[in-house]
Design a protein around this motif. Structure first.
Motif, PDB file in Angstrom:
ATOM      1  N   ALA A   1       0.867  -1.188   0.000  1.00 53.34           N
ATOM      2  CA  ALA A   1       0.000   0.000   0.000  1.00 53.34           C
ATOM      3  C   ALA A   1       0.899   1.232   0.000  1.00 53.34           C
ATOM      4  N   VAL A   2       0.775   2.045  -1.048  1.00 57.40           N
ATOM      5  CA  VAL A   2       1.689   3.184  -1.199  1.00 57.40           C
ATOM      6  C   VAL A   2       0.937   4.455  -1.568  1.00 57.40           C
ATOM      7  N   ARG A   3       1.588   5.587  -1.295  1.00 63.05           N
ATOM      8  CA  ARG A   3       1.139   6.886  -1.794  1.00 63.05           C
ATOM      9  C   ARG A   3       1.998   7.192  -3.021  1.00 63.05           C
ATOM     10  N   PRO A   4       1.439   7.191  -4.222  1.00 60.99           N
ATOM     11  CA  PRO A   4       2.263   7.389  -5.423  1.00 60.99           C
ATOM     12  C   PRO A   4       2.653   8.839  -5.694  1.00 60.99           C
ATOM     13  N   LEU A   5       2.156   9.770  -4.866  1.00 59.71           N
ATOM     14  CA  LEU A   5       2.527  11.174  -5.020  1.00 59.71           C
ATOM     15  C   LEU A   5       3.238  11.656  -3.764  1.00 59.71           C
ATOM     16  N   ALA A   6       4.215  12.521  -3.960  1.00 61.12           N
ATOM     17  CA  ALA A   6       4.956  13.089  -2.833  1.00 61.12           C
ATOM     18  C   ALA A   6       5.267  14.544  -3.132  1.00 61.12           C
ATOM     19  N   LYS A   7       5.010  15.413  -2.155  1.00 62.68           N
ATOM     20  CA  LYS A   7       5.279  16.840  -2.307  1.00 62.68           C
ATOM     21  C   LYS A   7       4.630  17.427  -3.559  1.00 62.68           C
ATOM     22  N   GLY A   8       3.415  16.945  -3.860  1.00 61.67           N
ATOM     23  CA  GLY A   8       2.652  17.508  -4.965  1.00 61.67           C
ATOM     24  C   GLY A   8       3.022  17.008  -6.346  1.00 61.67           C
ATOM     25  N   VAL A   9       3.982  16.091  -6.446  1.00 60.62           N
ATOM     26  CA  VAL A   9       4.380  15.566  -7.756  1.00 60.62           C
ATOM     27  C   VAL A   9       4.358  14.035  -7.720  1.00 60.62           C
ATOM     28  N   ILE A  10       4.405  13.429  -8.912  1.00 63.93           N
ATOM     29  CA  ILE A  10       4.350  11.973  -9.018  1.00 63.93           C
ATOM     30  C   ILE A  10       5.688  11.367  -8.596  1.00 63.93           C
ATOM     31  N   ALA A  11       5.642  10.504  -7.589  1.00 66.69           N
ATOM     32  CA  ALA A  11       6.845   9.831  -7.105  1.00 66.69           C
ATOM     33  C   ALA A  11       6.987   8.447  -7.717  1.00 66.69           C
ATOM     34  N   ASP A  12       5.859   7.794  -8.019  1.00 63.54           N
ATOM     35  CA  ASP A  12       5.871   6.481  -8.650  1.00 63.54           C
ATOM     36  C   ASP A  12       4.883   6.527  -9.814  1.00 63.54           C
ATOM     37  N   TYR A  13       5.430   6.640 -11.042  1.00 64.10           N
ATOM     38  CA  TYR A  13       4.583   6.870 -12.210  1.00 64.10           C
ATOM     39  C   TYR A  13       3.590   5.733 -12.426  1.00 64.10           C
ATOM     40  N   ASP A  14       4.045   4.499 -12.356  1.00 64.82           N
ATOM     41  CA  ASP A  14       3.188   3.351 -12.643  1.00 64.82           C
ATOM     42  C   ASP A  14       1.996   3.294 -11.689  1.00 64.82           C
ATOM     43  N   TYR A  15       2.275   3.433 -10.393  1.00 67.95           N
ATOM     44  CA  TYR A  15       1.190   3.396  -9.413  1.00 67.95           C
ATOM     45  C   TYR A  15       0.261   4.604  -9.573  1.00 67.95           C
ATOM     46  N   ALA A  16       0.829   5.776  -9.870  1.00 69.21           N
ATOM     47  CA  ALA A  16       0.008   6.976 -10.038  1.00 69.21           C
ATOM     48  C   ALA A  16      -0.935   6.826 -11.226  1.00 69.21           C
ATOM     49  N   GLU A  17      -0.412   6.302 -12.328  1.00 65.19           N
ATOM     50  CA  GLU A  17      -1.241   6.107 -13.524  1.00 65.19           C
ATOM     51  C   GLU A  17      -2.383   5.130 -13.251  1.00 65.19           C
ATOM     52  N   ARG A  18      -2.076   4.037 -12.568  1.00 68.27           N
ATOM     53  CA  ARG A  18      -3.102   3.028 -12.276  1.00 68.27           C
ATOM     54  C   ARG A  18      -4.152   3.574 -11.312  1.00 68.27           C
ATOM     55  N   MET A  19      -3.704   4.361 -10.329  1.00 63.61           N
ATOM     56  CA  MET A  19      -4.644   4.966  -9.394  1.00 63.61           C
ATOM     57  C   MET A  19      -5.561   5.948 -10.111  1.00 63.61           C
ATOM     58  N   LEU A  20      -4.994   6.797 -10.978  1.00 63.42           N
ATOM     59  CA  LEU A  20      -5.792   7.782 -11.711  1.00 63.42           C
ATOM     60  C   LEU A  20      -6.767   7.110 -12.668  1.00 63.42           C
ATOM     61  N   ARG A  21      -6.313   6.044 -13.332  1.00 60.12           N
ATOM     62  CA  ARG A  21      -7.200   5.317 -14.236  1.00 60.12           C
ATOM     63  C   ARG A  21      -8.407   4.766 -13.468  1.00 60.12           C
ATOM     64  N   TYR A  22      -8.139   4.246 -12.281  1.00 59.92           N
ATOM     65  CA  TYR A  22      -9.209   3.709 -11.441  1.00 59.92           C
ATOM     66  C   TYR A  22     -10.207   4.813 -11.083  1.00 59.92           C
ATOM     67  N   PHE A  23      -9.697   5.982 -10.672  1.00 58.96           N
ATOM     68  CA  PHE A  23     -10.572   7.078 -10.264  1.00 58.96           C
ATOM     69  C   PHE A  23     -11.363   7.649 -11.445  1.00 58.96           C
ATOM     70  N   VAL A  24     -10.685   7.854 -12.591  1.00 55.05           N
ATOM     71  CA  VAL A  24     -11.363   8.432 -13.758  1.00 55.05           C
ATOM     72  C   VAL A  24     -12.443   7.490 -14.268  1.00 55.05           C
ATOM     73  N   ARG A  25     -12.157   6.200 -14.318  1.00 50.78           N
ATOM     74  CA  ARG A  25     -13.167   5.238 -14.767  1.00 50.78           C
ATOM     75  C   ARG A  25     -14.347   5.184 -13.800  1.00 50.78           C
ATOM     76  N   LYS A  26     -14.066   5.347 -12.526  1.00 50.30           N
ATOM     77  CA  LYS A  26     -15.127   5.350 -11.513  1.00 50.30           C
ATOM     78  C   LYS A  26     -16.072   6.526 -11.734  1.00 50.30           C
ATOM     79  N   VAL A  27     -15.503   7.654 -12.183  1.00 51.21           N
ATOM     80  CA  VAL A  27     -16.292   8.872 -12.389  1.00 51.21           C
ATOM     81  C   VAL A  27     -16.967   8.882 -13.761  1.00 51.21           C
ATOM     82  N   CYS A  28     -16.270   8.368 -14.774  1.00 48.77           N
ATOM     83  CA  CYS A  28     -16.743   8.501 -16.160  1.00 48.77           C
ATOM     84  C   CYS A  28     -17.171   7.185 -16.796  1.00 48.77           C
TER      85      CYS A  28
END
Length: 321
Positions: free
Chosen positions: A61-88
């Protein structure tokens, strides 16, 4: 609804998405939990946040963002895809999105955000500085020929901007925010009481009894963790005065950053700010006594926006026009 516009507050600790015509449609912790054996997503958002510090070896379990920027690109992309699909979900046309970023991000960091959001299923991505989005979302008239000042206190950064005529006169992005307050509480209790607590416990203490000003009554709360000497579970009562002492360092950093912006603001705009005051937004703005603390030190009126947590997401959506 095809052609949906999204305003995304891509925060270090929380992601807030505002959809045109619908309002805030998602507000989740910026955490993802992944099975380390086959890489599939176990949980995302609040469910993943509840797993922090409690996962077995097979789950990360990780936070893919740190200090307002992406720290782990792969996890950040997967998290955003999950959220955007949930909304749209089930939308015919991919949405447009405006995404907030700190003023201090580099071109490489900006490109990472655009690529991650685009990969999540967005057809067009626009970036907007967090403090500008916060000012728009808080209802400040940034198009007028007078100075407006917004301070957005997020989990990883504090963004400060003076705006006039739809432009930025002076701005700064400080790498200090709500997460640094939590870390300061963790350090304080470890140093003073040899008590090791997790960041979730520290956040709970901050929200319950944390204050930027000396409280009238010293509220007490139990801090639960592990004794650093014995290694055994331990509980220690802590009061609001102690937590205020722990928070003094990150609060001083924030104050110094806001003062530096004011010192470099043109005199006419500084006069406007003296008359109109400063608006605080972001989750960190909800710390008890913070507007009074800043007002006392800056000698100007400081107020918290009526809806500080959602200001940036609303402002980003409004910026799409």
């Amino acid at each position: 609804m095809p052609g949906m516009d999204l305003g995304i507050d891509l925060g270090t600790s929380q992601v807030v998405i505002y959809a045109s015509g619908k309002g805030v449609v998602l507000k989740e912790p910026a955490v993802i939990a992944v099975d380390s054996r086959d890489g599939h997503i176990v949980a995302c958002g609040q469910e993943a946040y509840d797993m922090l510090g409690r996962t077995p070896d097979s789950i990360t379990a990780v936070r893919p963002l740190a200090k307002g920027v992406i720290a782990d690109y792969d996890y950040a992309e997967r998290m955003l895809r999950y959220f955007v699909r949930k909304v749209c979900a089930y939308k015919i046309l991919k949405p447009r999105a405006a995404v907030s970023v700190p003023a201090s991000v580099t071109e490489v960091e900006q490109r990472s955000v655009v690529e991650a959001v685009s990969a999540a299923g967005v057809r067009r991505v626009v970036l907007i500085e967090e403090a500008v989005a916060a000012a728009i979302g808080a209802g400040l008239d940034v198009s007028a020929a007078r100075g407006s000042m917004a301070v957005n206190i997020g989990g990883g950064t504090t963004d400060v901007a003076v705006l006039s005529l739809k432009g930025i006169s002076t701005s700064s992005s400080l790498r200090v925010g709500g997460d640094d307050m939590d870390a300061a509480i963790v350090r304080y209790l470890r140093t003073k009481y040899n008590l090791i607590i997790g960041t979730r416990m520290a956040e709970s203490i901050k929200k319950s009894i944390g204050s930027a000003m000396p409280p009238e009554t010293a509220s007490v709360m139990e801090a639960k963790g592990r004794d650093a000497l014995t290694g055994l579970p331990a509980v220690r009562p802590v009061d609001a005065l102690e937590i205020g002492e722990a928070l003094s360092e990150p609060l001083m950093e924030m104050l110094s950053g806001v003062q530096r912006v004011l010192e470099t603001t043109p005199p006419e705009l500084a006069g406007d700010i003296f008359r109109n005051g400063v608006v605080l937004t972001g989750g960190g703005a909800q710390l008890h006594g913070l507007p009074e603390y800043l007002s006392q030190e800056l000698k100007v009126n400081v107020e918290v926006s009526p809806d500080p947590v959602n200001c940036v997401a609303l402002g980003t959506a409004m910026s799409l026009g």
